[in-house]
Design an enzyme around this catalytic site. Structure first.
Site, PDB file in Angstrom:
ATOM      1  N   TYR A  68       3.523   6.639   9.758  1.00 38.89           N
ATOM      2  CA  TYR A  68       2.708   5.480   9.378  1.00 38.89           C
ATOM      3  C   TYR A  68       3.575   4.346   8.820  1.00 38.89           C
ATOM      4  O   TYR A  68       3.365   3.178   9.126  1.00 38.89           O
ATOM      5  CB  TYR A  68       1.669   5.915   8.336  1.00 38.89           C
ATOM      6  CG  TYR A  68       0.532   4.940   8.140  1.00 38.89           C
ATOM      7  CD1 TYR A  68      -0.684   5.111   8.804  1.00 38.89           C
ATOM      8  CD2 TYR A  68       0.647   3.848   7.290  1.00 38.89           C
ATOM      9  CE1 TYR A  68      -1.732   4.227   8.619  1.00 38.89           C
ATOM     10  CE2 TYR A  68      -0.393   2.950   7.099  1.00 38.89           C
ATOM     11  CZ  TYR A  68      -1.581   3.145   7.765  1.00 38.89           C
ATOM     12  OH  TYR A  68      -2.619   2.265   7.593  1.00 38.89           O
TER      13      TYR A  68
ATOM     14  N   TYR B 134      -9.418   6.105   6.022  1.00 36.16           N
ATOM     15  CA  TYR B 134      -9.627   6.541   7.407  1.00 36.16           C
ATOM     16  C   TYR B 134     -10.599   7.717   7.332  1.00 36.16           C
ATOM     17  O   TYR B 134     -10.231   8.785   6.836  1.00 36.16           O
ATOM     18  CB  TYR B 134      -8.306   7.003   8.037  1.00 36.16           C
ATOM     19  CG  TYR B 134      -7.330   5.884   8.356  1.00 36.16           C
ATOM     20  CD1 TYR B 134      -6.577   5.285   7.358  1.00 36.16           C
ATOM     21  CD2 TYR B 134      -7.156   5.455   9.669  1.00 36.16           C
ATOM     22  CE1 TYR B 134      -5.682   4.266   7.657  1.00 36.16           C
ATOM     23  CE2 TYR B 134      -6.251   4.437   9.981  1.00 36.16           C
ATOM     24  CZ  TYR B 134      -5.524   3.850   8.972  1.00 36.16           C
ATOM     25  OH  TYR B 134      -4.627   2.844   9.266  1.00 36.16           O
TER      26      TYR B 134
ATOM     27  N   HIS C 298       0.858  -1.190   0.000  1.00 36.96           N
ATOM     28  CA  HIS C 298       0.000   0.000   0.000  1.00 36.96           C
ATOM     29  C   HIS C 298       0.885   1.228   0.000  1.00 36.96           C
ATOM     30  O   HIS C 298       1.716   1.409   0.876  1.00 36.96           O
ATOM     31  CB  HIS C 298      -0.967  -0.025   1.190  1.00 36.96           C
ATOM     32  CG  HIS C 298      -2.124  -0.937   0.935  1.00 36.96           C
ATOM     33  ND1 HIS C 298      -3.287  -0.513   0.357  1.00 36.96           N
ATOM     34  CD2 HIS C 298      -2.256  -2.272   1.100  1.00 36.96           C
ATOM     35  CE1 HIS C 298      -4.105  -1.542   0.190  1.00 36.96           C
ATOM     36  NE2 HIS C 298      -3.494  -2.627   0.634  1.00 36.96           N
TER      37      HIS C 298
ATOM     38  N   PRO D 235      -5.685   1.323  18.312  1.00 41.46           N
ATOM     39  CA  PRO D 235      -5.421   0.681  17.023  1.00 41.46           C
ATOM     40  C   PRO D 235      -5.235   1.642  15.841  1.00 41.46           C
ATOM     41  O   PRO D 235      -4.672   1.230  14.824  1.00 41.46           O
ATOM     42  CB  PRO D 235      -6.653  -0.197  16.799  1.00 41.46           C
ATOM     43  CG  PRO D 235      -7.717   0.381  17.665  1.00 41.46           C
ATOM     44  CD  PRO D 235      -7.027   1.008  18.827  1.00 41.46           C
TER      45      PRO D 235
HETATM   46  C1  DHB Z   1      -5.988  -2.402  10.172  1.00 44.24           C
HETATM   47  C2  DHB Z   1      -6.038  -2.063  11.502  1.00 44.24           C
HETATM   48  C3  DHB Z   1      -5.670  -0.813  11.900  1.00 44.24           C
HETATM   49  O1  DHB Z   1      -5.717  -0.454  13.197  1.00 44.24           O
HETATM   50  C4  DHB Z   1      -5.243   0.128  10.977  1.00 44.24           C
HETATM   51  O2  DHB Z   1      -4.899   1.373  11.393  1.00 44.24           O
HETATM   52  C5  DHB Z   1      -5.172  -0.221   9.646  1.00 44.24           C
HETATM   53  C6  DHB Z   1      -5.551  -1.497   9.251  1.00 44.24           C
HETATM   54  C7  DHB Z   1      -6.406  -3.770   9.738  1.00 44.24           C
HETATM   55  O3  DHB Z   1      -6.761  -4.591  10.597  1.00 44.24           O
HETATM   56  O4  DHB Z   1      -6.425  -4.037   8.536  1.00 44.24           O
END
Ligand code: DHB
Length: 390
Positions: free
Chosen positions: A384, A201, A75, A293
């Protein structure tokens, strides 16, 4: 009772524990890993999916597997969606880096297979694990599935036993740094094609949505929910209606929908244990820190920890005094950067009960600044895709 002698005893056979053991074996240091869960349980649990550039290199260059390059998906950026429009943050154009979508479950499968291939000592499904004497000659004790008691005597003990760690309590006098958030993520797996080339996002006044991916026919998505939400209270129709309302916008973009085959509510908090070491016990991964997350830093941080840990252990067993002292401070520099990044992404994209119009407009101002400035979006891209090691 059976007794095993090893140099490094590792509690926890998730990606952190298995990767550490793999790196140590390559350095000629022996280790034993014990894990409470059965291998089949870990192999069928869905976790996050994004690997930083250096995490990919680690899997490939250390000979775990190059399946990430064949089965994973590169990606080259992410979409930030706000005010009803997608804005691509193109990491490749900005800083020449990418991430890989390759689920944590597959990282675990590759590591477990590498241990089978290379003759690693990993004991899954153990019960009543305990540790003792962490400032002297550490011991791990456990009972196996047949009820036999086992003891592992080691020089160094590593706690890689996840956020509900039992080893952490042995770091005497540690400071636990906590932040709770007033929401959680509702995660789904669904049968549908990808909705866009890159992950989305999305900010909306109804709450955050993340459209991630797995394969051409299976997608992973998340939406912000109440921390007390019960996954079983939501029908597929309710979920899609909520996601549709949050994604709707002037550009007419729509998520590709399909049958949902998994629903889970994920906890959401920040935590750091300092220091990460007490005597001959060292913590790694979620046992020492948890991030929210948003931005998928958890697994990547765990792998970064063990990269440093394997290096200092190699120097320690090579006879260098004080090598172990370096581990915590070096690992924690990255941990706090990741804490900030995950917190920043979270606060920029999520809605909070009681937020005023000012708060929402301020978030939109921040998002416009990030996507409208090469320096702003490069900051996001660097974080990132993962900072270079200190
Ligand atoms: C996924 C989980 C995330 O917390 C994130 O920021 C991007 C992708 C995932 O599970 O694909």
């Amino acid at each position: 009772m059976t007794v095993t002698r090893t140099q490094v005893g590792i509690v926890g056979g998730g990606p952190a524990g298995l990767m550490l053991s793999h790196l140590l074996r390559r350095a000629g240091i022996d280790s034993v890993v014990v894990e409470a869960r059965e291998r089949s349980v870990i192999e069928s649990t869905n976790r996050a999916g994004i690997l930083e550039r250096d995490s990919v290199r680690m899997l490939v260059d250390t000979g775990v597997s190059d399946r990430v390059l064949t089965d994973g998906h590169e990606h080259r950026g992410i979409n930030l969606r706000f005010d009803g429009v997608n804005h691509l943050v193109n990491f490749q154009d900005l800083i020449g880096a990418s991430t890989w979508l390759y689920p944590q479950t597959d990282v675990f499968i590759d590591l477990a297979n590498a241990h089978d291939r290379d003759g690693g000592d990993v004991r899954f499904g153990v019960q009543d694990t305990d540790v003792a004497d962490v400032t002297g000659q550490p011991r791990i004790t456990y009972t196996d599935a047949e009820g036999t008691a086992h003891e592992i005597r080691c020089d160094i003990l590593v706690g890689a036993d996840g956020s509900r760690s039992i080893t952490r309590a042995h770091v005497e006098g540690h400071t636990p740094y906590f932040k709770e958030y007033p929401f959680a993520w509702f995660g789904i797996m669904c049968e549908a094609p990808p909705s866009a080339d890159e992950l989305i996002y999305a900010h909306s006044e109804r709450g955050f949505v993340l459209a991630s991916q797995r394969t051409e026919t299976v997608q992973r998505m998340y939406f912000q929910c109440d921390p007390h939400e019960k996954a079983e209270n939501w029908s597929d129709d309710q979920i899609w209606a909520e996601m549709r309302a949050r994604i709707a916008g002037q550009d007419g973009f729509e998520l590709k929908e399909g049958p949902i085959f998994e629903k889970t509510v994920l906890p959401f908090r920040s935590f750091v244990c300092e220091p990460m070491r007490h005597g001959n016990l060292l913590l790694a991964g979620d046992a020492a820190h948890t991030v929210p997350p948003t931005g998928a830093k958890g697994l990547n941080l765990a792998l970064a920890d063990v990269r440093v840990l394997a290096e200092v252990l190699e120097r320690h067993f090579g006879g260098e005094d004080g090598a172990l002292d370096e581990y915590g401070p070096r690992a924690l520099r990255r941990v706090w950067k990741a804490q900030h990044f995950s917190y920043w992404m979270t606060s920029m994209l999520h809605s909070v009960d009681g937020a005023t119009d000012f708060d929402v407009k301020r978030q939109l101002g921040e998002l416009s600044m990030v996507v409208g400035s090469e320096r702003g979006s490069s900051y996001l891209a660097e974080a990132y895709t993962g900072w270079p090691e200190d």
